[in-house]
Design an enzyme around this catalytic site. Structure first.
Site, mmCIF file in Angstrom:
data_model
loop_
_atom_site.group_PDB
_atom_site.id
_atom_site.type_symbol
_atom_site.label_atom_id
_atom_site.label_comp_id
_atom_site.label_asym_id
_atom_site.label_seq_id
_atom_site.Cartn_x
_atom_site.Cartn_y
_atom_site.Cartn_z
ATOM 1 N N LYS A 155 0.789 -1.225 0.000
ATOM 2 C CA LYS A 155 0.000 0.000 0.000
ATOM 3 C C LYS A 155 0.825 1.279 0.000
ATOM 4 O O LYS A 155 1.862 1.371 0.641
ATOM 5 C CB LYS A 155 -0.917 0.029 1.230
ATOM 6 C CG LYS A 155 -1.954 -1.058 1.223
ATOM 7 C CD LYS A 155 -3.184 -0.657 0.453
ATOM 8 C CE LYS A 155 -3.966 0.316 1.306
ATOM 9 N NZ LYS A 155 -5.208 0.717 0.646
ATOM 10 N N GLU A 190 -6.130 12.920 2.677
ATOM 11 C CA GLU A 190 -7.251 12.480 3.514
ATOM 12 C C GLU A 190 -7.349 13.299 4.797
ATOM 13 O O GLU A 190 -8.439 13.672 5.243
ATOM 14 C CB GLU A 190 -7.097 10.999 3.872
ATOM 15 C CG GLU A 190 -7.257 10.073 2.688
ATOM 16 C CD GLU A 190 -6.809 8.660 3.037
ATOM 17 O OE1 GLU A 190 -7.572 7.944 3.689
ATOM 18 O OE2 GLU A 190 -5.676 8.279 2.672
#
Ligand code: ARG
Length: 459
Positions: free
Chosen positions: A284, A291
């Site tokens: 990832k 965010e």
């Protein structure tokens, strides 16, 4: 009995719980240097006008400068039992120069003092905000310039709509942040007036020179009503509101970056140094910064509501409730300044995947509107043209084909008006370049917008 400046009429010590509850020094010490600047200006005026002897004013100013040095060099001991930044500094002044320190508070109250401090603080904050906003706006213009010929699907309802230039899309954010800059500049004007001389609420009987103090502190003017001046926090509300709207824009930008970096879009990549990983999934690379920007809009909006709620229902004039203005303000300031710097980094670091953007344009019949417009140029009313193209799109969907792949004979089955010249109308470049209207996505218009922006940024 502990020496409280206001202790004269009291016959017992303050309850520890009360002392703890009412103290603000642990956060308002952040205003210390502004408090000292305000006090120096006030003392100078007291001396100049003869309200206190000149020598006393000079002693006070020298003492305040020493305290300023102590604070800057980290030697200053903040005491919670002295409640707030103002009384801490006054007590330290007493320790340095003795009873003459007590003359500083002539013709002044903490009520006009704190209002002055916050205005001075916020003025600096706004200047820094404007500078960081400018860096972000510059980064957007730069990125637009680097990608002038890149086309991507423009969206409505998050559905492919019409092709647009990536530069046009980026310049849309330039517009939002430019409006923000104007808004903050306006809040700066509202902030930049001096309340000193209002004293506790009614003004002072001493012959103060308000203009002199205001000038020395760089204020553009003085407040007009003492009662309003000590209870007015509108300028903070204006700042928190401007910051909230800036966060709407920052959050929208973040949301797009988050979508665009997803596997589904794959429109962009971000440098490793601006992303973080997962503690369990080794593959990832997450856009956590974007965010968190999106997430932090929550606290910024919350801070605006906090202050609005604090203010509503306050009778004239100063009420201790007003002390609750500072933590929301400081929190928004810190959040905003950090986020502006990071948003700029995200834009600078943004890597555009032109091929993916181009490929995405093949889906969703992006030039269907152009085909309808083409039929209009051949004399068909737009509503009929819309209907013809709708049927064509349905046919393409059924056959799994693109509009521009259909042979001319097939196109003619839907309308006799369609000729060989139609294909130019169905290309992405053709679609974009025909939107020459002012504010449209045609390259010449976008170049104009960029040129205009560069001129604005130079100013
Ligand atoms: N710490 C106070 C505030 O931030 C300063 C003013 C206090 N004034 C007073 N009369 N208690 O509002």
């Amino acid at each position: 009995m502990a020496q409280k400046p206001w202790g004269g009429r009291f016959s017992e010590e303050t309850d520890k719980l009360v002392e703890e509850f009412t103290a603000s020094v642990h956060y308002d010490k952040r205003l210390a240097l502004y408090d000292i600047r305000g006090s120096i200006a006030h003392a100078r005026m007291l001396g100049k006008t003869g309200i206190i002897p000149l020598e006393d004013a000079e002693k006070i100013i020298a003492g305040l400068k020493e305290i300023e040095k102590d604070i800057k060099e980290g030697r200053f001991k903040w005491r919670k039992d002295l409640e707030d930044v103002h009384m801490n500094i006054e007590a330290a002044l007493y320790e340095k120069i003795g009873p003459v320190a007590g003359k500083l508070h002539t013709a002044r109250s903490r009520n006009d003092q704190v209002a002055t401090d916050v205005r001075l603080f916020l003025r600096d904050v706004i200047d820094e905000t404007l500078s960081r906003l400018k860096d972000l706006r510059k980064a957007l213009v730069e990125k637009a310039k680097e990608n002038l010929e890149v086309i991507l699907p423009g969206f409505t309802h998050l559905q492919h709509a019409q092709p647009v230039l990536l530069a046009h899309h980026l310049m849309a954010y330039y517009e939002m942040f430019t409006r923000d800059a104007k808004r903050f500049a306006f809040v700066r004007q509202e902030t930049n007036v001096c309340p000193l001389g209002s004293a506790a609420l009614a003004g002072t009987p001493f012959p103060v020179d308000r203009e002199m103090v205001a000038q020395e502190l760089g204020f553009a003017g003085i407040t007009r009503n003492s009662m309003d001046a000590v209870s007015d926090r509108d300028f903070i509300v204006s700042f928190l509101a401007a910051a909230s709207l800036a966060f709407v824009h920052l959050s929208r930008l973040s949301e797009e970056l988050i979508l665009w970096i997803s596997q589904e879009f794959g429109f962009i990549d971000l440098p490793d140094k601006l992303c973080t990983g997962s503690s369990i999934m080794p593959q990832k690379k997450n856009p956590d910064v974007a965010e968190l920007i999106r997430g932090k809009s929550g606290r910024v909006f919350g801070n605006l509501f906090t202050l609005l709620t604090v203010l509503k229902g306050l009778p004239m004039t100063y009420n201790r409730d007003l002390q609750e203005d500072k933590e929301p303000l400081f929190d928004t300031v810190d959040t905003l300044l950090a986020v502006l710097a990071l948003a700029k980094e995200l834009i600078v670091g943004l890597k555009v995947n032109r091929e993916r953007m181009r490929k995405a344009c093949e889906e969703g019949h992006l030039t269907a509107t152009d085909l309808a417009d083409y039929l209009v140029t051949k004399g068909l009313p737009f509503r009929e043209a819309h209907h013809v193209v709708g049927r064509l799109v349905a046919y393409c969907e059924e056959k799994g084909q693109k509009l521009w792949e259909l042979p001319i004979e097939k196109l003619k089955e839907f309308s006799e008006l369609i000729g060989e010249d139609v294909y130019e109308w169905l290309t992405l470049e053709g679609s974009v370049s025909r939107r020459k209207v002012v504010g449209g996505t045609a390259p010449e218009q976008v170049e104009k917008a960029i040129y205009q922006a560069e001129k604005e940024l130079e100013a």
